[in-house]
Design a protein around this motif. Sequence first.
Motif, PDB file in Angstrom:
ATOM      1  N   ASP A 215       0.828  -1.202   0.000  1.00 22.02           N
ATOM      2  CA  ASP A 215       0.000   0.000   0.000  1.00 22.02           C
ATOM      3  C   ASP A 215       0.867   1.259   0.000  1.00 22.02           C
ATOM      4  N   SER A 254      -8.153  -1.907  -0.420  1.00 22.94           N
ATOM      5  CA  SER A 254      -8.378  -2.221   0.992  1.00 22.94           C
ATOM      6  C   SER A 254      -9.775  -2.793   1.201  1.00 22.94           C
ATOM      7  N   ILE A 283      -5.647  -4.384   8.056  1.00 24.24           N
ATOM      8  CA  ILE A 283      -5.999  -3.678   6.815  1.00 24.24           C
ATOM      9  C   ILE A 283      -6.366  -2.230   7.116  1.00 24.24           C
ATOM     10  N   THR A 287      -3.871   0.782   5.934  1.00 20.67           N
ATOM     11  CA  THR A 287      -4.372   1.767   4.983  1.00 20.67           C
ATOM     12  C   THR A 287      -4.288   3.179   5.551  1.00 20.67           C
TER      13      THR A 287
END
Length: 314
Positions: A215, A254, A283, A287
Amino acid sequence: MILRPLFRFVRDDKHIPFMRGRYVGLATSAILSAISVVLFFVPGLKLGLDFRGGIVVEAQTQGPANFDRLRQVLAAHNVSAAGLQRFGGDNDVLIQLDTPPAGPHQDADTQKLVDTVRNAVVEAQPGTQVLRADAVGASVSSELFRNGLLALGLSLAMILVYIWIRFEWEFALSAVITLVLDLTKTIGFLAITRFQFDLVMVAAILTILGYSTNDKVVVYDRVRENLRKYRTMPLRELLDLSINETLNRTLGTSMTVFLAALPLAIFGGQSLSGFATVMLFGIVVGTSSSIFIAAPLLLLMGEKRLRRSKVANG
């Protein structure tokens, strides 16, 4: 004709000034990580069989489990220190007890104890099926614990090297610091929820670190492109621009992973629900940290040198 997605989390022309809240994000993350470190020691992690050693027997009775009868029969077989609990349905029983003291015949004594528990469970409620019986010695559990910590440390080191080679040291250092903060929060989450910390949870944490790294690389790639494209734009504005340009992709990825893990957390049973729940937490943390932690750290470390070096190299 340009095909556009039917759903977007934010409009393409939306510009959110994320860097305005950089100090709040960094302070909040530091406080949560500090609390998580405290939780690591008090009350500490609930170590699973892999790391603390012991014997675990899972059984399924015919009809609701009679725990009083089970305790009586186990006590009659001189197994008085067993911990009994229900998991899953009313007829699912989990029995946990310590392995016999270390000695020359520990393995034989452990196997004898496992067989005793098996027989006692069937004797207490005829028709009971023993689904699983595992035993891990103290020496093996200590080695597994060290190897688990070593795996986490090596993963962080390899991530540092990878991002350093692919980008510059400011990117690598800010990413690793962010990942360490993500890791501490995950440890704190485990301490609060009392999920067993075992090899499955180590796998979950490694998966979270890999996802979070990917990410951040997505955002970093756009930052690097914009550093070359906008030669005079201040780094603070450039980071806001890069995050906004990748925001739909970040949130979309995500949400996809989150929705894939959610059924496991709800219906996965004891063996998978803990893993999936930690994944869901990771997650969300990974994120948010890409936006509110990694980018502000990159701004603090590279606001002068990174921007000036890119202009000079142009």
